[in-house]
Design a protein around this motif. Sequence first.
Motif, PDB file in Angstrom:
ATOM      1  N   PRO A 163      38.021  45.915  29.115  1.00  0.00           N
ATOM      2  CA  PRO A 163      38.973  45.567  28.061  1.00  0.00           C
ATOM      3  C   PRO A 163      38.842  46.468  26.851  1.00  0.00           C
ATOM      4  O   PRO A 163      37.791  47.017  26.574  1.00  0.00           O
ATOM      5  CB  PRO A 163      38.599  44.121  27.713  1.00  0.00           C
ATOM      6  CG  PRO A 163      37.170  44.009  28.101  1.00  0.00           C
ATOM      7  CD  PRO A 163      36.981  44.920  29.271  1.00  0.00           C
ATOM      8  N   PRO A 218      46.046  34.852  30.319  1.00  0.00           N
ATOM      9  CA  PRO A 218      46.633  36.197  30.426  1.00  0.00           C
ATOM     10  C   PRO A 218      48.125  36.191  30.139  1.00  0.00           C
ATOM     11  O   PRO A 218      48.808  35.199  30.335  1.00  0.00           O
ATOM     12  CB  PRO A 218      46.371  36.562  31.889  1.00  0.00           C
ATOM     13  CG  PRO A 218      46.329  35.246  32.599  1.00  0.00           C
ATOM     14  CD  PRO A 218      45.763  34.263  31.612  1.00  0.00           C
ATOM     15  N   TYR A 219      48.605  37.330  29.642  1.00  0.00           N
ATOM     16  CA  TYR A 219      50.030  37.531  29.463  1.00  0.00           C
ATOM     17  C   TYR A 219      50.676  37.969  30.777  1.00  0.00           C
ATOM     18  O   TYR A 219      51.875  37.847  30.945  1.00  0.00           O
ATOM     19  CB  TYR A 219      50.304  38.590  28.395  1.00  0.00           C
ATOM     20  CG  TYR A 219      49.916  38.144  27.005  1.00  0.00           C
ATOM     21  CD1 TYR A 219      50.679  37.214  26.304  1.00  0.00           C
ATOM     22  CD2 TYR A 219      48.785  38.658  26.393  1.00  0.00           C
ATOM     23  CE1 TYR A 219      50.323  36.810  25.035  1.00  0.00           C
ATOM     24  CE2 TYR A 219      48.430  38.261  25.105  1.00  0.00           C
ATOM     25  CZ  TYR A 219      49.203  37.335  24.435  1.00  0.00           C
ATOM     26  OH  TYR A 219      48.844  36.937  23.175  1.00  0.00           O
ATOM     27  N   GLU A 220      49.872  38.530  31.678  1.00  0.00           N
ATOM     28  CA  GLU A 220      50.374  39.009  32.961  1.00  0.00           C
ATOM     29  C   GLU A 220      49.430  38.534  34.053  1.00  0.00           C
ATOM     30  O   GLU A 220      48.276  38.217  33.803  1.00  0.00           O
ATOM     31  CB  GLU A 220      50.431  40.542  32.964  1.00  0.00           C
ATOM     32  CG  GLU A 220      51.328  41.108  31.881  1.00  0.00           C
ATOM     33  CD  GLU A 220      51.112  42.600  31.669  1.00  0.00           C
ATOM     34  OE1 GLU A 220      50.261  43.193  32.347  1.00  0.00           O
ATOM     35  OE2 GLU A 220      51.798  43.161  30.809  1.00  0.00           O
ATOM     36  N   HIS A 240      41.054  38.208  21.456  1.00  0.00           N
ATOM     37  CA  HIS A 240      42.313  38.787  21.914  1.00  0.00           C
ATOM     38  C   HIS A 240      42.031  40.199  22.373  1.00  0.00           C
ATOM     39  O   HIS A 240      41.412  40.975  21.652  1.00  0.00           O
ATOM     40  CB  HIS A 240      43.342  38.802  20.774  1.00  0.00           C
ATOM     41  CG  HIS A 240      44.638  39.406  21.192  1.00  0.00           C
ATOM     42  ND1 HIS A 240      45.005  40.685  20.868  1.00  0.00           N
ATOM     43  CD2 HIS A 240      45.645  38.896  21.927  1.00  0.00           C
ATOM     44  CE1 HIS A 240      46.195  40.932  21.375  1.00  0.00           C
ATOM     45  NE2 HIS A 240      46.597  39.874  22.023  1.00  0.00           N
ATOM     46  N   THR A 241      42.440  40.533  23.574  1.00  0.00           N
ATOM     47  CA  THR A 241      42.250  41.891  24.070  1.00  0.00           C
ATOM     48  C   THR A 241      43.599  42.596  24.085  1.00  0.00           C
ATOM     49  O   THR A 241      44.608  42.009  24.469  1.00  0.00           O
ATOM     50  CB  THR A 241      41.640  41.901  25.486  1.00  0.00           C
ATOM     51  OG1 THR A 241      42.496  41.204  26.375  1.00  0.00           O
ATOM     52  CG2 THR A 241      40.284  41.247  25.488  1.00  0.00           C
ATOM     53  N   GLN A 242      43.580  43.841  23.655  1.00  0.00           N
ATOM     54  CA  GLN A 242      44.815  44.614  23.632  1.00  0.00           C
ATOM     55  C   GLN A 242      45.160  45.132  25.023  1.00  0.00           C
ATOM     56  O   GLN A 242      46.319  45.202  25.394  1.00  0.00           O
ATOM     57  CB  GLN A 242      44.676  45.773  22.644  1.00  0.00           C
ATOM     58  CG  GLN A 242      45.986  46.432  22.308  1.00  0.00           C
ATOM     59  CD  GLN A 242      45.844  47.402  21.165  1.00  0.00           C
ATOM     60  OE1 GLN A 242      44.955  48.242  21.179  1.00  0.00           O
ATOM     61  NE2 GLN A 242      46.703  47.280  20.175  1.00  0.00           N
ATOM     62  N   PHE A 243      44.130  45.510  25.789  1.00  0.00           N
ATOM     63  CA  PHE A 243      44.345  45.912  27.177  1.00  0.00           C
ATOM     64  C   PHE A 243      43.188  45.406  28.023  1.00  0.00           C
ATOM     65  O   PHE A 243      42.049  45.735  27.712  1.00  0.00           O
ATOM     66  CB  PHE A 243      44.447  47.430  27.329  1.00  0.00           C
ATOM     67  CG  PHE A 243      44.581  47.828  28.775  1.00  0.00           C
ATOM     68  CD1 PHE A 243      45.809  47.765  29.412  1.00  0.00           C
ATOM     69  CD2 PHE A 243      43.471  48.206  29.507  1.00  0.00           C
ATOM     70  CE1 PHE A 243      45.920  48.097  30.747  1.00  0.00           C
ATOM     71  CE2 PHE A 243      43.589  48.540  30.854  1.00  0.00           C
ATOM     72  CZ  PHE A 243      44.821  48.481  31.468  1.00  0.00           C
ATOM     73  N   PRO A 244      43.431  44.616  29.030  1.00  0.00           N
ATOM     74  CA  PRO A 244      44.704  43.989  29.357  1.00  0.00           C
ATOM     75  C   PRO A 244      45.044  42.926  28.309  1.00  0.00           C
ATOM     76  O   PRO A 244      44.150  42.398  27.661  1.00  0.00           O
ATOM     77  CB  PRO A 244      44.448  43.365  30.725  1.00  0.00           C
ATOM     78  CG  PRO A 244      42.983  43.081  30.741  1.00  0.00           C
ATOM     79  CD  PRO A 244      42.351  44.165  29.936  1.00  0.00           C
ATOM     80  N   LYS A 245      46.306  42.614  28.162  1.00  0.00           N
ATOM     81  CA  LYS A 245      46.711  41.648  27.144  1.00  0.00           C
ATOM     82  C   LYS A 245      46.321  40.246  27.596  1.00  0.00           C
ATOM     83  O   LYS A 245      46.828  39.745  28.594  1.00  0.00           O
ATOM     84  CB  LYS A 245      48.203  41.726  26.896  1.00  0.00           C
ATOM     85  CG  LYS A 245      48.592  43.010  26.204  1.00  0.00           C
ATOM     86  CD  LYS A 245      50.013  42.982  25.734  1.00  0.00           C
ATOM     87  CE  LYS A 245      50.289  44.288  25.022  1.00  0.00           C
ATOM     88  NZ  LYS A 245      51.159  44.168  23.914  1.00  0.00           N
ATOM     89  N   ALA A 246      45.401  39.651  26.855  1.00  0.00           N
ATOM     90  CA  ALA A 246      44.935  38.310  27.201  1.00  0.00           C
ATOM     91  C   ALA A 246      44.308  37.655  25.982  1.00  0.00           C
ATOM     92  O   ALA A 246      43.804  38.334  25.096  1.00  0.00           O
ATOM     93  CB  ALA A 246      43.916  38.373  28.331  1.00  0.00           C
ATOM     94  N   TYR A 270      40.992  38.184  36.291  1.00  0.00           N
ATOM     95  CA  TYR A 270      40.369  38.335  34.983  1.00  0.00           C
ATOM     96  C   TYR A 270      38.887  37.952  34.984  1.00  0.00           C
ATOM     97  O   TYR A 270      38.306  37.764  33.936  1.00  0.00           O
ATOM     98  CB  TYR A 270      41.141  37.519  33.944  1.00  0.00           C
ATOM     99  CG  TYR A 270      42.485  38.141  33.657  1.00  0.00           C
ATOM    100  CD1 TYR A 270      42.614  39.111  32.678  1.00  0.00           C
ATOM    101  CD2 TYR A 270      43.605  37.796  34.402  1.00  0.00           C
ATOM    102  CE1 TYR A 270      43.835  39.713  32.427  1.00  0.00           C
ATOM    103  CE2 TYR A 270      44.823  38.396  34.148  1.00  0.00           C
ATOM    104  CZ  TYR A 270      44.936  39.351  33.169  1.00  0.00           C
ATOM    105  OH  TYR A 270      46.137  39.952  32.927  1.00  0.00           O
TER     106      TYR A 270
END
Length: 90
Positions: free
Chosen positions: A3, A65-67, A23-29, A71
């Motif tokens: 991440p 997760p956003y996607e 909050h992670t920017q990549f991956p968005k979660a 994880y």
Amino acid sequence: MKPERFLLASTNGEDERPTYILHTQFPKALIQIIHTSSDDDDGKVYSYMLQNEVQPRYLKFVVEPYEQGDYTQLLDEAWHWLNKTEALAA
């Protein structure tokens, strides 16, 4: 999956146990981190002990997760990052 860019926020209230949001920017979660009293099935639970403590403490990580994706590794990375920052020692 490593991440990128954790953002840590506290949602502490005076009458409840501390809760943190990563909050992670990549991956968005979003990862909710909750102090818990034992190991349970909801989320992934990690145990740790502060210096001179006999009983372990437990933190439960719940990922939102956003996607779609796996994880599990993201939660392990978040746990290691939290340990490295020594946020648990406070």
